[in-house]
Design a protein around this motif. Structure first.
Motif, mmCIF file in Angstrom:
data_model
loop_
_atom_site.group_PDB
_atom_site.id
_atom_site.type_symbol
_atom_site.label_atom_id
_atom_site.label_comp_id
_atom_site.label_asym_id
_atom_site.label_seq_id
_atom_site.Cartn_x
_atom_site.Cartn_y
_atom_site.Cartn_z
ATOM 1 N N ARG A 90 0.829 -1.208 0.000
ATOM 2 C CA ARG A 90 0.000 0.000 0.000
ATOM 3 C C ARG A 90 0.862 1.256 0.000
ATOM 4 N N ASP A 91 1.918 1.270 0.804
ATOM 5 C CA ASP A 91 2.792 2.435 0.866
ATOM 6 C C ASP A 91 3.513 2.662 -0.462
ATOM 7 N N LEU A 92 3.919 1.589 -1.119
ATOM 8 C CA LEU A 92 4.594 1.724 -2.414
ATOM 9 C C LEU A 92 3.657 2.306 -3.476
ATOM 10 N N ILE A 93 2.403 1.888 -3.476
ATOM 11 C CA ILE A 93 1.433 2.429 -4.426
ATOM 12 C C ILE A 93 1.175 3.899 -4.134
ATOM 13 N N GLN A 94 1.061 4.228 -2.841
ATOM 14 C CA GLN A 94 0.838 5.621 -2.449
ATOM 15 C C GLN A 94 1.989 6.508 -2.907
ATOM 16 N N GLU A 95 3.198 6.049 -2.724
ATOM 17 C CA GLU A 95 4.376 6.834 -3.102
ATOM 18 C C GLU A 95 4.488 6.962 -4.625
ATOM 19 N N ALA A 96 4.216 5.864 -5.338
ATOM 20 C CA ALA A 96 4.308 5.890 -6.798
ATOM 21 C C ALA A 96 3.299 6.869 -7.392
ATOM 22 N N PRO A 102 -6.455 14.447 -2.733
ATOM 23 C CA PRO A 102 -5.751 13.353 -2.033
ATOM 24 C C PRO A 102 -5.560 12.117 -2.908
ATOM 25 N N VAL A 103 -4.558 11.332 -2.524
ATOM 26 C CA VAL A 103 -4.312 10.018 -3.118
ATOM 27 C C VAL A 103 -4.744 8.969 -2.100
ATOM 28 N N THR A 104 -5.636 8.081 -2.504
ATOM 29 C CA THR A 104 -6.191 7.083 -1.590
ATOM 30 C C THR A 104 -5.919 5.686 -2.140
ATOM 31 N N VAL A 105 -5.505 4.774 -1.238
ATOM 32 C CA VAL A 105 -5.301 3.375 -1.611
ATOM 33 C C VAL A 105 -6.205 2.522 -0.721
ATOM 34 N N LEU A 106 -7.167 1.860 -1.325
ATOM 35 C CA LEU A 106 -8.114 1.019 -0.598
ATOM 36 C C LEU A 106 -7.691 -0.442 -0.705
ATOM 37 N N VAL A 107 -7.880 -1.187 0.380
ATOM 38 C CA VAL A 107 -7.454 -2.582 0.440
ATOM 39 C C VAL A 107 -8.662 -3.459 0.752
ATOM 40 N N LYS A 108 -8.789 -4.547 -0.008
ATOM 41 C CA LYS A 108 -9.834 -5.522 0.293
ATOM 42 C C LYS A 108 -9.422 -6.897 -0.221
ATOM 43 N N GLN A 109 -10.009 -7.911 0.376
ATOM 44 C CA GLN A 109 -9.757 -9.281 -0.065
ATOM 45 C C GLN A 109 -10.775 -9.644 -1.134
ATOM 46 N N LEU A 128 -5.615 -3.969 -4.073
ATOM 47 C CA LEU A 128 -5.290 -2.615 -3.618
ATOM 48 C C LEU A 128 -5.696 -1.653 -4.741
ATOM 49 N N THR A 129 -6.639 -0.797 -4.452
ATOM 50 C CA THR A 129 -7.187 0.114 -5.446
ATOM 51 C C THR A 129 -6.647 1.518 -5.211
ATOM 52 N N CYS A 130 -5.916 2.020 -6.181
ATOM 53 C CA CYS A 130 -5.367 3.372 -6.096
ATOM 54 C C CYS A 130 -6.340 4.359 -6.720
ATOM 55 N N LYS A 131 -6.704 5.389 -5.951
ATOM 56 C CA LYS A 131 -7.578 6.454 -6.438
ATOM 57 C C LYS A 131 -6.813 7.774 -6.350
ATOM 58 N N ALA A 132 -6.460 8.311 -7.518
ATOM 59 C CA ALA A 132 -5.698 9.562 -7.577
ATOM 60 C C ALA A 132 -6.254 10.420 -8.701
ATOM 61 N N TYR A 133 -5.937 11.713 -8.658
ATOM 62 C CA TYR A 133 -6.466 12.662 -9.639
ATOM 63 C C TYR A 133 -5.373 13.064 -10.620
ATOM 64 N N VAL A 134 -5.687 12.934 -11.912
ATOM 65 C CA VAL A 134 -4.769 13.354 -12.958
ATOM 66 C C VAL A 134 -4.959 14.852 -13.198
ATOM 67 N N VAL A 135 -3.880 15.555 -13.507
ATOM 68 C CA VAL A 135 -3.934 17.007 -13.625
ATOM 69 C C VAL A 135 -4.755 17.449 -14.832
ATOM 70 N N ASP A 136 -4.829 16.611 -15.875
ATOM 71 C CA ASP A 136 -5.584 16.931 -17.083
ATOM 72 C C ASP A 136 -6.149 15.626 -17.637
ATOM 73 N N THR A 162 1.423 2.425 -12.982
ATOM 74 C CA THR A 162 1.537 0.972 -13.078
ATOM 75 C C THR A 162 2.993 0.539 -13.220
ATOM 76 N N LEU A 163 3.761 1.225 -14.068
ATOM 77 C CA LEU A 163 5.176 0.875 -14.239
ATOM 78 C C LEU A 163 5.961 1.083 -12.951
ATOM 79 N N ARG A 164 5.693 2.183 -12.264
ATOM 80 C CA ARG A 164 6.395 2.461 -11.010
ATOM 81 C C ARG A 164 6.071 1.396 -9.955
ATOM 82 N N VAL A 165 4.797 1.056 -9.852
ATOM 83 C CA VAL A 165 4.392 0.075 -8.834
ATOM 84 C C VAL A 165 4.972 -1.298 -9.146
ATOM 85 N N MET A 166 4.923 -1.720 -10.411
ATOM 86 C CA MET A 166 5.468 -3.033 -10.771
ATOM 87 C C MET A 166 6.971 -3.106 -10.506
#
Length: 292
Positions: free
Chosen positions: A213-219, A231-238, A249-257, A269-273
């Motif tokens: 989760r922390d790696l996705i948040q940072e990426a 905000p950047v939000t990472v949700l976790v569920k089984q 792990l679902t990353c919810k972030a806002y793109v500038v455009d 995706t590349l950063r997280v992988m």
């Protein structure tokens, strides 16, 4: 008696055809007298000038919008209203120059409109009314990234008859306005330049979920396309499927455009992988049933 009818038919039939031909010629002459032929040439010039003006406005909006991205949405909205005004003005001028306004032309127009709305142009009239409803109710705006009937893309024009959408594959889709009265339209940004992007990731049940989760948040936070005021939000569920158990792990972030949506998704995706590989975080393992 039969011979008498035959003789009458021989004389009456040519007279009837002659009467119809005279009536047809009179109608053509009457219609021709309503046209102001001297104004037809100027009407053609107005049509050509209108076409050139619309092309110039379109090129100016594209040029200025590419240089000043923050004003692109506003320019596209102004272009839509300006095109509507130009169409109405040019049509009225062409009509006034090409026809002599009198009782005959008014009666002709009234009858034609009544028949057209009732029969031939009922779909066009419905699209026109729906277009006015779309402009007033505003379920979406020019520049919005929307989903409609399985199509996903940007609204580039809202007209009186139809709406044009440019998909992410650069296809132009023309949608009649009356379609929007009965179908659900999803707008991703609704007039804003930024938009939320949802990116799912899957890891195995035995992996370090907190680290993932922390790696996705940072990426996501360090991406060049991120809109940091939101905000950047990472949700976790089984999640459970037919073949395996996994942690989503679902990353919810806002793109500038909105234009950078797919680039933003690819960058994260590349950063997280890359980080998952560096820290040894593995994807879920598919359970394969052994054959008996």
């Amino acid at each position: 008696m039969t011979r008498l009818f035959s003789i009458l038919f021989v004389f009456v039939t040519p007279m009837a055809f002659a009467t119809e031909e005279v009536a047809s010629v009179d109608n053509i002459q009457q219609f021709a007298s309503l046209i102001r032929w001297s104004g037809v040439f100027f009407s053609l010039l107005i049509v050509a000038a209108t076409w050139l003006l619309l092309k110039f406005i379109n090129s100016m909006v594209e040029s200025v919008g590419s240089q000043f991205v923050q004003y692109r949405m506003l320019l596209q909205k102004l272009q839509s209203f300006l095109q509507f005004f130009i169409y109405m003005t040019a049509g009225l001028m062409v009509f006034m120059l090409s026809f002599r306004i009198n009782d005959h032309i008014l009666a002709l127009i009234g009858g034609t409109l009544a028949v057209s709305v009732g029969f031939a142009l009922k779909d066009l009239a419905a699209s026109f009314i729906a277009g006015m409803t779309v402009m007033i109710d505003r379920p979406f705006q020019v520049g919005d990234r929307v989903t409609f009937e399985g199509n996903y893309g940007d609204i580039i024009a809202i007209g009186l008859r139809s709406v044009r959408m440019r998909t992410l594959n650069d296809d132009i889709i023309t949608i009649p306005n009356n379609k929007f009265l009965n179908e659900v339209t999803v707008s991703g940004n609704y007039g804003a330049l930024d938009m939320q992007v949802v990116i799912p990731f899957y890891v195995g049940m035995n992996e370090d979920i907190t680290l993932a989760r922390d790696l996705i948040q940072e990426a996501a936070s360090s991406s060049r396309y991120i809109h940091l005021p939101k905000p950047v939000t990472v949700l976790v569920k089984q999640t459970i499927t037919d073949n395996y158990l996994a942690i989503q792990l679902t990353c919810k972030a806002y793109v500038v455009d909105t234009a950078y949506e797919k680039l933003f998704e690819t960058d994260i995706t590349l950063r997280v992988m890359q980080e998952f590989k560096k820290h040894g975080i593995l994807p879920p393992r598919i359970a394969v049933q052994s054959e008996s």
